[in-house]
Design a protein around this motif. Structure first.
Motif, PDB file in Angstrom:
ATOM      1  N   SER A 190      68.501  42.759  28.599  1.00 48.96           N
ATOM      2  CA  SER A 190      68.378  40.660  29.955  1.00 48.96           C
ATOM      3  C   SER A 190      69.001  39.712  29.109  1.00 48.96           C
ATOM      4  CB  SER A 190      66.471  40.585  30.774  1.00 48.96           C
ATOM      5  OG  SER A 190      67.031  39.875  31.171  1.00 48.96           O
ATOM      6  N   SER A 191      69.555  38.833  30.064  1.00 48.56           N
ATOM      7  CA  SER A 191      70.561  37.361  29.226  1.00 48.56           C
ATOM      8  C   SER A 191      69.415  36.197  30.062  1.00 48.56           C
ATOM      9  CB  SER A 191      71.306  37.621  29.401  1.00 48.56           C
ATOM     10  OG  SER A 191      72.021  37.870  30.660  1.00 48.56           O
ATOM     11  N   PHE A 192      69.567  35.347  29.303  1.00 46.08           N
ATOM     12  CA  PHE A 192      68.652  34.297  29.279  1.00 46.08           C
ATOM     13  C   PHE A 192      70.078  32.657  28.929  1.00 46.08           C
ATOM     14  CE2 PHE A 192      65.450  36.750  28.521  1.00 46.08           C
ATOM     15  CZ  PHE A 192      64.309  35.983  29.586  1.00 46.08           C
ATOM     16  N   ALA A 193      70.881  32.303  29.772  1.00 46.93           N
ATOM     17  CA  ALA A 193      71.287  31.466  29.385  1.00 46.93           C
ATOM     18  C   ALA A 193      71.268  29.864  28.752  1.00 46.93           C
ATOM     19  CB  ALA A 193      72.121  30.613  30.615  1.00 46.93           C
ATOM     20  N   VAL A 194      71.835  29.787  28.007  1.00 46.16           N
ATOM     21  CA  VAL A 194      71.227  29.100  26.768  1.00 46.16           C
ATOM     22  C   VAL A 194      72.138  27.636  26.553  1.00 46.16           C
ATOM     23  CG1 VAL A 194      71.468  27.570  23.815  1.00 46.16           C
ATOM     24  CG2 VAL A 194      71.354  30.678  24.587  1.00 46.16           C
ATOM     25  N   ASP A 195      71.573  26.249  26.693  1.00 43.46           N
ATOM     26  CA  ASP A 195      72.179  25.272  26.693  1.00 43.46           C
ATOM     27  C   ASP A 195      72.416  24.509  25.623  1.00 43.46           C
ATOM     28  OD1 ASP A 195      72.692  22.185  28.203  1.00 43.46           O
ATOM     29  OD2 ASP A 195      70.044  21.796  27.884  1.00 43.46           O
ATOM     30  N   VAL A 196      73.811  24.208  25.951  1.00 41.53           N
ATOM     31  CA  VAL A 196      74.718  23.873  24.690  1.00 41.53           C
ATOM     32  C   VAL A 196      75.340  22.665  25.114  1.00 41.53           C
ATOM     33  CG1 VAL A 196      76.327  23.932  22.735  1.00 41.53           C
ATOM     34  CG2 VAL A 196      75.048  25.509  23.711  1.00 41.53           C
ATOM     35  N   ARG A 197      74.954  21.396  24.400  1.00 40.49           N
ATOM     36  CA  ARG A 197      75.657  20.261  24.035  1.00 40.49           C
ATOM     37  C   ARG A 197      77.225  20.229  23.674  1.00 40.49           C
ATOM     38  NH1 ARG A 197      70.112  15.535  23.407  1.00 40.49           N
ATOM     39  NH2 ARG A 197      68.788  16.681  25.192  1.00 40.49           N
ATOM     40  N   GLU A 198      77.385  18.930  23.753  1.00 38.34           N
ATOM     41  CA  GLU A 198      78.911  19.033  22.852  1.00 38.34           C
ATOM     42  C   GLU A 198      78.901  18.617  21.486  1.00 38.34           C
ATOM     43  OE1 GLU A 198      81.738  19.240  24.273  1.00 38.34           O
ATOM     44  OE2 GLU A 198      80.960  19.329  26.015  1.00 38.34           O
ATOM     45  N   ASN A 199      77.495  18.292  21.142  1.00 32.36           N
ATOM     46  CA  ASN A 199      77.174  18.104  20.005  1.00 32.36           C
ATOM     47  C   ASN A 199      76.884  19.768  19.082  1.00 32.36           C
ATOM     48  OD1 ASN A 199      74.398  18.137  20.527  1.00 32.36           O
ATOM     49  ND2 ASN A 199      74.390  16.410  20.222  1.00 32.36           N
ATOM     50  N   GLY A 200      76.844  20.449  19.798  1.00 27.72           N
ATOM     51  CA  GLY A 200      76.152  21.483  19.193  1.00 27.72           C
ATOM     52  C   GLY A 200      74.904  21.807  19.103  1.00 27.72           C
ATOM     53  N   ARG A 201      74.242  20.843  19.984  1.00 30.54           N
ATOM     54  CA  ARG A 201      72.266  21.176  19.608  1.00 30.54           C
ATOM     55  C   ARG A 201      72.306  22.183  21.274  1.00 30.54           C
ATOM     56  NH1 ARG A 201      69.619  17.228  17.667  1.00 30.54           N
ATOM     57  NH2 ARG A 201      70.524  16.169  15.584  1.00 30.54           N
ATOM     58  N   ALA A 202      71.897  22.928  20.588  1.00 35.91           N
ATOM     59  CA  ALA A 202      71.573  24.659  21.232  1.00 35.91           C
ATOM     60  C   ALA A 202      69.920  24.779  21.715  1.00 35.91           C
ATOM     61  CB  ALA A 202      72.274  25.546  20.890  1.00 35.91           C
ATOM     62  N   PRO A 214      85.922  21.683  14.808  1.00 38.57           N
ATOM     63  CA  PRO A 214      84.481  20.782  14.027  1.00 38.57           C
ATOM     64  C   PRO A 214      83.642  19.946  14.506  1.00 38.57           C
ATOM     65  CG  PRO A 214      85.443  21.153  12.249  1.00 38.57           C
ATOM     66  CD  PRO A 214      86.443  21.854  13.310  1.00 38.57           C
ATOM     67  N   ASP A 215      84.899  19.166  14.321  1.00 39.02           N
ATOM     68  CA  ASP A 215      84.840  17.791  14.769  1.00 39.02           C
ATOM     69  C   ASP A 215      84.803  16.988  15.869  1.00 39.02           C
ATOM     70  OD1 ASP A 215      84.660  17.420  11.808  1.00 39.02           O
ATOM     71  OD2 ASP A 215      86.884  17.050  12.079  1.00 39.02           O
ATOM     72  N   THR A 216      85.358  18.152  17.285  1.00 38.79           N
ATOM     73  CA  THR A 216      85.932  17.429  18.059  1.00 38.79           C
ATOM     74  C   THR A 216      84.306  18.593  19.611  1.00 38.79           C
ATOM     75  OG1 THR A 216      87.677  19.073  18.197  1.00 38.79           O
ATOM     76  CG2 THR A 216      87.858  16.994  18.130  1.00 38.79           C
ATOM     77  N   ASN A 217      84.597  19.640  19.612  1.00 38.98           N
ATOM     78  CA  ASN A 217      84.035  20.342  20.259  1.00 38.98           C
ATOM     79  C   ASN A 217      83.321  21.927  19.589  1.00 38.98           C
ATOM     80  OD1 ASN A 217      83.609  21.280  22.703  1.00 38.98           O
ATOM     81  ND2 ASN A 217      85.326  23.237  23.649  1.00 38.98           N
ATOM     82  N   ASN A 218      81.862  21.387  19.712  1.00 36.04           N
ATOM     83  CA  ASN A 218      81.526  22.392  19.373  1.00 36.04           C
ATOM     84  C   ASN A 218      80.366  23.144  20.667  1.00 36.04           C
ATOM     85  OD1 ASN A 218      81.493  22.600  16.207  1.00 36.04           O
ATOM     86  ND2 ASN A 218      81.122  20.190  16.740  1.00 36.04           N
TER      87      ASN A 218
END
Length: 283
Positions: free
Chosen positions: A96-108, A74-78
Motif C-alpha cells: 500500500s502506498s502513501f503520497a509524500v507531501d514535498v515542498r519546494e525547499n525539499g521538506r517532505a 539543488p538550488d532551484t527545485n528539490n
C-alpha cells in the motif's frame, strides 16, 4: 487508487535500472505518535536504515520527516514529481502506498495512520517493509530505498482471502405472505354492535321528540350546514372503507385532508342553526 499503484509500479521498474539516482534525502526521522504524545523517534538515512522494528499501536500513526535533494538542480527545485512511502508484506508482496507531501525547499512529510493500513497488511505474519520512492520526469533517475520495518499491533481475526469469480451459494427468497382479512365472525360481531348503536340512537331521538318534520325544518333553516356535514361524514366513512378494502394510506390522507375542513365548517353552521332554534324553544 489503481492509477497510483500503476505509477508506483512504474517507478519500481525504473528504479531497477543500473543508473545512479539523482535524488537523495537527509535529516530523516520516523516517529510513532499517539494523542498523548510521541512514543518513540528513530533517525535513519539512505545508507543506514532503521536498526529496529518499529511497533505501531492501533491508536497511533507513523510520521516520516526528511529533506529531499536533487543533485541536478539543488538550488532551484528539490521537489520530485512523484514521492511515495510504501509498506509491503515481504511474504505475499501485497503493498500500500502513501503520497509524500514535498515542498519546494525539499521538506517532505507523510503520516501513515494505522486506520489507513489495509487489513490484509495488518494481519501479515512478518513485519512490513517500509520504502521511500522518489522520481521525476526528464533525465533524473528515480530513487527507491528501503528504510526499515514496522509491525502494526493487530489482534483481530485473520484477513479473509480475496473474492474470486465463481458460483455462489443459492439464494432462497422468502416472500411475505399475503395479508389476511379479519375473520367473518369478528366482522359480524362489530357490525351487530354498529346496528345496535344505530337503533339506540334512533330510539333516543324519538324519545326526545325528533320527527321528520323537524328534520325538514332544520334543512330549510340551514341546508348547506346540515347537508354538507352529513355528506362529508358519509364521504369520510367511504374513504376509510376504501382504505380497508385496498387503497393506500396516502390516498386516505389526501381524501380526509379535503373532507375534514368541509365537515368542520358545515358542522359549525349546523350547530349554530340548532342553537338558535333551542334558544327559541322550537326544539
Amino acid at each position: 487508487m489503481l492509477l497510483r499503484n500503476i505509477l508506483v509500479a512504474s517507478l519500481a521498474v525504473c528504479v531497477s535500472s543500473p543508473f545512479v539516482s539523482a535524488w537523495t534525502f537527509s535529516n530523516a526521522t520516523l516517529a510513532i505518535n499517539e494523542r498523548s504524545g510521541t512514543l518513540e523517534t528513530r533517525p535513519f538515512s539512505m545508507s543506514m536504515p532503521l536498526p529496529e522494528i518499529m511497533s505501531l499501536p492501533s491508536s497511533a500513526l507513523a510520521r516520516l520527516r526528511f529533506t529531499v535533494r536533487s543533485d541536478l538542480t539543488p538550488d532551484t527545485n528539490n521537489k520530485p514529481h512523484q514521492a511515495y512511502a510504501i509498506i509491503e508484506d515481504p511474504v505475499t508482496k501485497l503493498e500500500s502506498s502513501f503520497a509524500v507531501d514535498v515542498r519546494e525547499n525539499g521538506r517532505a512529510r507523510v503520516d501513515i495512520d494505522y486506520k489507513m493500513i489495509p487489513t490484509a497488511l495488518l494481519g501479515a505474519n512478518k513485519p512490513l517493509t517500509l520504502t521511500i520512492v522518489l522520481a521525476s520526469f526528464g533525465t533524473e533517475s528515480p530513487l527507491k530505498v528501503e528504510i526499515g520495518h514496522i509491525q502494526p499491533v493487530y489482534n483481530g481475526p485473520a484477513p479473509a482471502g480475496p473474492i474470486r469469480f465463481g458460483p455462489k451459494p443459492e439464494i432462497i427468497h422468502i416472500f411475505r405472505s399475503d395479508p389476511k382479512f379479519v375473520s367473518s365472525t369478528v366482522s359480524l360481531f362489530f357490525s351487530a354492535i354498529i346496528v345496535f348503536v344505530a337503533i339506540v340512537l334512533i330510539g333516543s331521538w324519538s324519545y326526545l321528540g325528533v320527527t321528520p318534520s323537524k328534520l325538514f325544518t332544520a334543512l330549510g333553516s340551514s341546508p348547506l350546514g346540515h347537508l354538507g356535514f352529513f355528506t362529508s361524514i358519509v364521504a369520510i366513512e367511504i374513504a376509510f372503507l376504501n382504505y380497508y378494502v385496498g387503497s393506500t394510506i396516502f390516498n386516505l390522507i389526501a381524501q380526509v385532508s379535503v373532507l375534514a375542513p368541509i365537515a368542520f365548517l358545515s358542522g359549525s353552521r349546523a350547530l349554530r342553526e340548532l342553537r338558535s332554534r333551542r334558544l327559541k324553544g322550537e326544539w
